[in-house]
Design a protein around this motif. Structure first.
Motif, PDB file in Angstrom:
ATOM      1  N   HIS A  62      21.377 122.341  72.922  1.00 51.81           N
ATOM      2  CA  HIS A  62      21.094 123.559  73.699  1.00 51.81           C
ATOM      3  C   HIS A  62      20.947 123.254  75.184  1.00 51.81           C
ATOM      4  O   HIS A  62      21.368 124.056  76.022  1.00 51.81           O
ATOM      5  CB  HIS A  62      19.846 124.262  73.158  1.00 51.81           C
ATOM      6  CG  HIS A  62      20.046 124.860  71.804  1.00 51.81           C
ATOM      7  ND1 HIS A  62      20.972 125.840  71.546  1.00 51.81           N
ATOM      8  CD2 HIS A  62      19.454 124.606  70.618  1.00 51.81           C
ATOM      9  CE1 HIS A  62      20.941 126.171  70.273  1.00 51.81           C
ATOM     10  NE2 HIS A  62      20.037 125.431  69.682  1.00 51.81           N
ATOM     11  N   THR A  63      20.364 122.108  75.515  1.00 49.10           N
ATOM     12  CA  THR A  63      20.230 121.727  76.923  1.00 49.10           C
ATOM     13  C   THR A  63      21.607 121.499  77.538  1.00 49.10           C
ATOM     14  O   THR A  63      21.899 121.975  78.646  1.00 49.10           O
ATOM     15  CB  THR A  63      19.374 120.459  77.055  1.00 49.10           C
ATOM     16  OG1 THR A  63      18.112 120.682  76.427  1.00 49.10           O
ATOM     17  CG2 THR A  63      19.157 120.094  78.511  1.00 49.10           C
ATOM     18  N   GLN A  66      23.389 124.838  77.951  1.00 48.15           N
ATOM     19  CA  GLN A  66      22.864 125.623  79.073  1.00 48.15           C
ATOM     20  C   GLN A  66      23.476 125.150  80.391  1.00 48.15           C
ATOM     21  O   GLN A  66      23.880 125.955  81.227  1.00 48.15           O
ATOM     22  CB  GLN A  66      21.331 125.509  79.128  1.00 48.15           C
ATOM     23  CG  GLN A  66      20.700 126.458  80.111  1.00 48.15           C
ATOM     24  CD  GLN A  66      20.942 127.905  79.740  1.00 48.15           C
ATOM     25  OE1 GLN A  66      20.730 128.311  78.604  1.00 48.15           O
ATOM     26  NE2 GLN A  66      21.405 128.697  80.684  1.00 48.15           N
ATOM     27  N   TRP A  67      23.567 123.812  80.563  1.00 47.21           N
ATOM     28  CA  TRP A  67      24.175 123.297  81.790  1.00 47.21           C
ATOM     29  C   TRP A  67      25.652 123.691  81.862  1.00 47.21           C
ATOM     30  O   TRP A  67      26.141 124.132  82.907  1.00 47.21           O
ATOM     31  CB  TRP A  67      24.050 121.772  81.878  1.00 47.21           C
ATOM     32  CG  TRP A  67      24.733 121.245  83.092  1.00 47.21           C
ATOM     33  CD1 TRP A  67      24.220 121.153  84.348  1.00 47.21           C
ATOM     34  CD2 TRP A  67      26.088 120.795  83.182  1.00 47.21           C
ATOM     35  NE1 TRP A  67      25.172 120.665  85.214  1.00 47.21           N
ATOM     36  CE2 TRP A  67      26.333 120.432  84.521  1.00 47.21           C
ATOM     37  CE3 TRP A  67      27.124 120.655  82.265  1.00 47.21           C
ATOM     38  CZ2 TRP A  67      27.553 119.945  84.960  1.00 47.21           C
ATOM     39  CZ3 TRP A  67      28.342 120.174  82.695  1.00 47.21           C
ATOM     40  CH2 TRP A  67      28.546 119.830  84.037  1.00 47.21           C
ATOM     41  N   SER A  69      27.223 126.213  80.409  1.00 46.06           N
ATOM     42  CA  SER A  69      27.348 127.653  80.614  1.00 46.06           C
ATOM     43  C   SER A  69      27.045 128.038  82.060  1.00 46.06           C
ATOM     44  O   SER A  69      27.774 128.824  82.672  1.00 46.06           O
ATOM     45  CB  SER A  69      26.404 128.388  79.657  1.00 46.06           C
ATOM     46  OG  SER A  69      26.435 129.761  79.879  1.00 46.06           O
ATOM     47  N   ASP A  70      25.977 127.472  82.620  1.00 42.52           N
ATOM     48  CA  ASP A  70      25.618 127.773  84.016  1.00 42.52           C
ATOM     49  C   ASP A  70      26.702 127.298  84.980  1.00 42.52           C
ATOM     50  O   ASP A  70      27.060 128.000  85.922  1.00 42.52           O
ATOM     51  CB  ASP A  70      24.283 127.121  84.384  1.00 42.52           C
ATOM     52  CG  ASP A  70      23.119 127.752  83.646  1.00 42.52           C
ATOM     53  OD1 ASP A  70      23.291 128.856  83.091  1.00 42.52           O
ATOM     54  OD2 ASP A  70      22.033 127.127  83.613  1.00 42.52           O
TER      55      ASP A  70
END
Length: 198
Positions: A62-63, A66-67, A69-70
């Protein structure tokens, strides 16, 4: 006073060996019962431990997601080149597996709330850095499907179920790999495939 005569018969003692054999069978059965319950307890403990490690590894996935996706939403062109500081590689070397140490060279280590240290690495599924459409580039691509159930049909489009639906740009595949080395010598590796429009 006269006593009636009682006949004293000789006892054979057949009950004693039968009782000893029954006791031996009960002893052996109790040993096997104890061993099987211990085996079941150990198996349940190992499964619970593995599930706990797998949930912890998901924090790394998930970490990394998130990176990714951002970055895709703010600076998508930067995904054409490596970013070792964030565990990102613009190529995927198919000769390496997650069991090879070289696979984890540019990985990032994160720590969850329970103190587990998880490594993750993100790879774009391409043979070389640069744009997905550049010469001699080979990437794993999927055509984006933007059709949604219940949408109104635009002018000029067909209502036929076998009508082609063309997408404007393909989706590039990325793979996020996370690994946790457990305290008792076990490790868990989970992977996630992510598709992002080019």
């Amino acid at each position: 006073m006269t006593h009636p005569r009682t006949s004293l018969r000789r006892q054979d003692g057949a009950a004693l060996p039968v009782m000893l054999i029954m006791m031996l069978v009960m002893l052996v059965t109790s040993i096997y019962l104890l061993r099987s319950s211990n085996s079941a307890t150990l198996a349940a403990s190992n499964l619970a431990y593995d599930a706990t490690l797998s949930r912890a590894v998901d924090f790394g996935l998930h970490t990394g997601f998130q990176w990714l996706s951002d970055t895709a939403s703010t600076a998508k062109a930067s995904l054409n080149e490596d970013d070792a500081g964030h565990g990102y590689s613009a190529i995927l070397d198919t000769t390496l597996t997650p069991n090879d140490e070289k696979f984890w060279e540019d990985s990032v280590v994160v720590e969850d709330d329970d103190g587990n240290r998880i490594r993750y690495a993100i790879h774009r599924m391409c043979t070389r850095a640069g744009s997905f459409s550049s010469a001699n580039q080979a990437c794993v691509l999927t055509s984006a499907n933007t059709v949604k159930i219940g949408d109104k049909v635009a002018i000029g489009e067909s209502l036929a179920s076998d009508a082609p639906a063309y997408a404007s740009s393909p989706q590039v595949h990325y793979v996020i790999t996370a690994r946790l080395d457990g305290a008792r010598g076990g490790n868990v590796i989970n992977q996630m495939a992510v598709l992002i429009g080019a």
